[in-house]
Design a protein around this motif. Structure first.
Motif, mmCIF file in Angstrom:
data_model
loop_
_atom_site.group_PDB
_atom_site.id
_atom_site.type_symbol
_atom_site.label_atom_id
_atom_site.label_comp_id
_atom_site.label_asym_id
_atom_site.label_seq_id
_atom_site.Cartn_x
_atom_site.Cartn_y
_atom_site.Cartn_z
ATOM 1 N N ASN A 43 64.383 15.811 83.678
ATOM 2 C CA ASN A 43 63.364 16.977 84.280
ATOM 3 C C ASN A 43 63.258 17.040 85.864
ATOM 4 O O ASN A 43 62.649 17.725 86.462
ATOM 5 N N ASP A 44 63.471 15.879 86.417
ATOM 6 C CA ASP A 44 63.280 15.787 87.748
ATOM 7 C C ASP A 44 64.517 16.415 88.526
ATOM 8 O O ASP A 44 64.435 16.192 89.726
ATOM 9 N N LYS A 45 65.423 17.067 87.842
ATOM 10 C CA LYS A 45 66.648 17.315 88.581
ATOM 11 C C LYS A 45 67.106 18.961 88.278
ATOM 12 O O LYS A 45 66.428 19.313 86.956
ATOM 13 N N LYS A 46 67.764 19.485 88.967
ATOM 14 C CA LYS A 46 68.037 20.977 88.429
ATOM 15 C C LYS A 46 69.533 20.812 88.554
ATOM 16 O O LYS A 46 70.290 20.631 89.451
ATOM 17 N N TYR A 47 70.119 21.349 87.319
ATOM 18 C CA TYR A 47 71.483 21.302 87.337
ATOM 19 C C TYR A 47 71.999 22.734 87.027
ATOM 20 O O TYR A 47 71.406 23.473 86.424
ATOM 21 N N SER A 48 73.332 23.002 87.980
ATOM 22 C CA SER A 48 73.675 24.468 87.662
ATOM 23 C C SER A 48 75.220 24.360 87.850
ATOM 24 O O SER A 48 75.781 24.023 88.665
ATOM 25 N N ILE A 49 75.865 24.568 86.612
ATOM 26 C CA ILE A 49 77.511 24.605 86.854
ATOM 27 C C ILE A 49 78.030 25.704 86.369
ATOM 28 O O ILE A 49 77.804 26.322 85.400
ATOM 29 N N THR A 50 78.593 26.586 87.382
ATOM 30 C CA THR A 50 78.888 27.949 87.256
ATOM 31 C C THR A 50 80.528 28.009 87.147
ATOM 32 O O THR A 50 81.195 27.440 87.901
ATOM 33 N N PHE A 51 80.881 29.077 86.187
ATOM 34 C CA PHE A 51 82.292 29.014 86.187
ATOM 35 C C PHE A 51 82.467 30.293 85.335
ATOM 36 O O PHE A 51 81.801 31.019 84.864
ATOM 37 N N GLY A 52 83.817 30.734 85.570
ATOM 38 C CA GLY A 52 84.188 32.196 84.655
ATOM 39 C C GLY A 52 84.042 33.380 85.600
ATOM 40 O O GLY A 52 84.071 33.058 86.708
ATOM 41 N N GLY A 53 84.289 34.678 84.936
ATOM 42 C CA GLY A 53 84.208 35.816 85.519
ATOM 43 C C GLY A 53 85.696 35.968 86.223
ATOM 44 O O GLY A 53 86.735 35.285 86.034
ATOM 45 N N LYS A 54 85.674 37.364 86.574
ATOM 46 C CA LYS A 54 87.236 37.938 86.960
ATOM 47 C C LYS A 54 87.758 37.103 87.985
ATOM 48 O O LYS A 54 88.901 36.575 88.255
ATOM 49 N N ASN A 55 86.844 36.529 88.939
ATOM 50 C CA ASN A 55 87.243 35.676 90.243
ATOM 51 C C ASN A 55 87.235 34.260 89.966
ATOM 52 O O ASN A 55 87.702 33.573 90.725
ATOM 53 N N ASN A 65 64.307 17.006 93.971
ATOM 54 C CA ASN A 65 63.394 17.267 95.152
ATOM 55 C C ASN A 65 64.168 18.343 96.073
ATOM 56 O O ASN A 65 63.837 18.215 97.325
ATOM 57 N N ASN A 66 64.695 19.574 95.507
ATOM 58 C CA ASN A 66 65.224 20.787 96.357
ATOM 59 C C ASN A 66 66.197 20.147 97.172
ATOM 60 O O ASN A 66 66.599 20.827 98.139
ATOM 61 N N GLU A 67 66.764 18.963 97.010
ATOM 62 C CA GLU A 67 67.661 18.653 97.927
ATOM 63 C C GLU A 67 69.160 18.460 96.989
ATOM 64 O O GLU A 67 69.138 18.027 95.925
ATOM 65 N N ASN A 68 70.163 19.203 97.660
ATOM 66 C CA ASN A 68 71.436 19.097 96.841
ATOM 67 C C ASN A 68 72.001 17.542 96.987
ATOM 68 O O ASN A 68 71.868 16.903 98.021
ATOM 69 N N VAL A 69 72.574 17.182 95.668
ATOM 70 C CA VAL A 69 73.043 15.837 95.585
ATOM 71 C C VAL A 69 74.584 15.844 95.901
ATOM 72 O O VAL A 69 75.180 16.633 95.123
#
Lengths: 340, 67
Positions: A43-55, A65-69
Motif C-alpha cells: 500500500n505504500d506504492k502505486k503501480y500502473s502497467i499499461t498496455f494494449g490498444g490500437k497503438n 511517496n509520489n516519486e517514480n521508481v
C-alpha cells in the motif's frame, strides 16, 4: 533502484546489500508473506502497467511517496509469490464473508499480480528467475544426461518390487531423497521446554525393511556413489565458481554435507572443473533458462564426475567465503552494472 | 546435528499411507535440548519478527534500527 526478492533471514542477501551500499546503489528488498512486518508493503506504492490498444503504447510505473521508481535491475534471490498482507492485518467481524474463502480469493489474486510483476521485471536487467525457484529433479537429471553429463543410476517408482530389483542392481546401497524440496523442518516439544528437531537429509538405504508398503507415493532413488570429494559449483551468468568439499572424511557429512559438524567443519578448497564439464553445465543452465544456480556434483573414487542436482536459489556463501571468490561483490556488480 | 532418529522415531511419526513418499519415512531426528533462554538468543529473537535486516554474524552489520 535495485529490487531484491528474498527472505527475511537470508545472510547472502544482506552481504550483497552491503556491497550495494558500497557502490552507492539504492535497493528495495521484498520478502514474503508470513514474515511479519517486512520492508515492503503493497500500500505504500502505486503501480500502473499499461498496455494494449490500437497503438499498443506500453508503460510501466511504480511510485513511492509520489516519486517514480527508476528500475535499475532485479535480483530474484528467493522470490515468494504470496505476499498477502491482508490476512495478518485484518480483524474479522462477525458479519464478514467467511475468512477461509476470502483469504483464498485474495491470495490467488495476489499470486497473479506478483507473477505479472515478476514477468515484467524480467524484461529488465536481472539475475535469477521469478518463475523458477525450484526445479523438477528428474527432468533436470534427464536434461543433464542428454547433454553428456554422467548422472547416478536413478529410479522414480511407487513399487516396492521394482525398488527391490533396483536395490539389488545397485549392490544393496542406494540413497533416497525428496523428489522435490525437503519437508519443512519441525521442532517438536517432548517435555516442557524440551525439544526434538525433525529435518530431511539424503539417506543411505542398505536394507529394505519388511514393513515397507508394496505401493507408496512415487519416490526418487539413486545408486550410492562412493565419492572422493563433493563439488559445489556456483554458476553466475556464465561463470562457474567451484569448490571441492571433503565431506566424506566425516561420518556425519558423508551422505549429506548439509548435516554440518560445527566442531569439525568440512574442508573446502577452490576447484577448477574440466572445461568440458563446465561447457555442459553452461548448456544445461541455458536449456533451463537460468543465470544463477548452485550445482552439486560428485567426483567418484572411480574418477568420474557425477551430476546430482541444481538449486536455482541455493546458498553460495560458504563457497564464496572459504574459496575467496567474492561472489556477493560479483552479484552486486552484476546488478549495478546493467551493461553486462 | 547428531542423528538420533532410532532413539526418538516413535515420538512423532509420518503416517503410513500409499500416498506418502518413501523418503518421508526417512527424515532425521535430533535432540535439541531445552529451550535456550540466553541473553544472546533473546537479543536475536527481539529482531526476528520485526522485519529489520538481520545479520548477527558481522559486528557492524546493516541492522537499520535498534530500540
Amino acid at each position: 533502484m535495485n529490487f531484491i526478492f528474498s527472505e527475511e533471514t537470508d545472510f547472502s542477501t544482506n552481504r550483497v546489500i552491503d556491497w550495494l551500499y558500497y557502490y552507492n546503489s539504492k535497493y528495495e528488498k521484498f520478502i514474503g508473506y508470513g514474515e511479519s512486518k517486512d520492508l515492503y508493503t503493497f500500500n505504500d506504492k502505486k503501480y500502473s502497467i499499461t498496455f494494449g490498444g490500437k497503438n499498443n503504447i506500453e508503460s510501466n510505473s511504480i511510485f513511492t511517496n509520489n516519486e517514480n521508481v527508476n528500475i535499475n535491475s532485479t535480483w530474484f534471490r528467493r522470490p515468494y509469490k504470496y505476499a498477502d498482507h491482508f490476512s495478518s492485518d485484518f480483524d474479522y467481524e462477525e458479519n464478514a464473508y467467511p475468512a477461509g474463502k476470502l483469504h483464498n480469493a485474495i491470495n490467488s489474486r495476489f499470486k497473479v499480480f506478483w507473477d505479472f510483476i515478476g514477468y515484467k521485471l524480467e524484461e529488465y536487467h536481472h539475475l535469477g528467475s521469478f518463475q523458477t525457484n525450484s526445479l523438477n529433479k528428474p527432468i533436470v537429471l534427464h536434461e543433464a544426461q542428454k547433454l553428456g553429463l554422467i548422472i547416478p543410476k536413478t529410479i522414480v517408482t511407487n513399487s516396492l518390487d521394482d525398488l527391490h530389483s533396483f536395490f539389488i542392481d545397485c549392490n544393496k546401497k542406494i540413497i533416497t531423497k525428496s523428489i522435490h524440496e525437503v519437508i519443512i523442518d519441525h521442532r517438536h516439544e517432548i517435555k516442557k521446554d524440551e525439544f526434538i528437531f525433525l529435518y530431511q537429509m539424503t539417506k543411505l538405504i542398505t536394507e529394505l525393511d519388511d514393513d515397507v508398503p508394496k505401493i507408496f507415493a512415487p519416490s526418487l532413488f539413486q545408486e550410492y556413489i562412493d565419492k572422493e570429494y563433493e563439488i559445489r559449483t556456483i554458476y553466475i551468468n556464465g561463470e562457474c565458481y567451484s569448490a571441492a568439499i571433503f565431506s566424506q572424511l566425516n561420518e556425519q557429512t558423508e551422505i549429506d554435507m548439509r548435516n554440518r559438524d560445527a566442531n569439525r567443519p568440512s574442508r573446502y578448497i577452490p576447484y577448477k572443473l574440466d572445461d568440458s564439464i563446465e561447457n555442459k553445465l553452461h548448456k544445461l543452465m541455458i536449456k533451463l533458462g537460468l543465470k544463477f544456480g548452485a550445482i552439486d556434483l560428485i567426483k567418484s573414487k572411480d574418477g568420474e564426475y557425477y551430476f546430482l542436482e541444481i538449486n536455482p536459489v541455493g546458498q553460495y556463501g560458504d563457497v564464496s567465503m572459504i574459496c575467496n571468490y567474492y561472489l556477493h561483490k560479483k552479484i552486486a556488480e552484476y546488478l549495478v552494472n546493467t551493461a553486462n | 546435528m547428531k542423528d538420533e532418529t532410532e532413539k526418538y522415531k516413535d515420538l512423532l511419526k509420518i503416517p503410513e499411507h500409499n500416498n506418502v513418499s518413501f523418503d518421508l519415512h526417512h527424515i532425521s531426528i535430533s535432540y535439541q535440548g531445552k529451550k535456550v533462554t540466553s541473553d544472546k538468543v533473546k537479543y536475536m529473537q527481539k529482531y526476528r519478527g520485526k522485519g529489520f535486516i538481520l545479520d548477527f554474524y558481522k559486528p557492524n552489520s546493516n541492522i537499520l534500527f535498534i530500540k
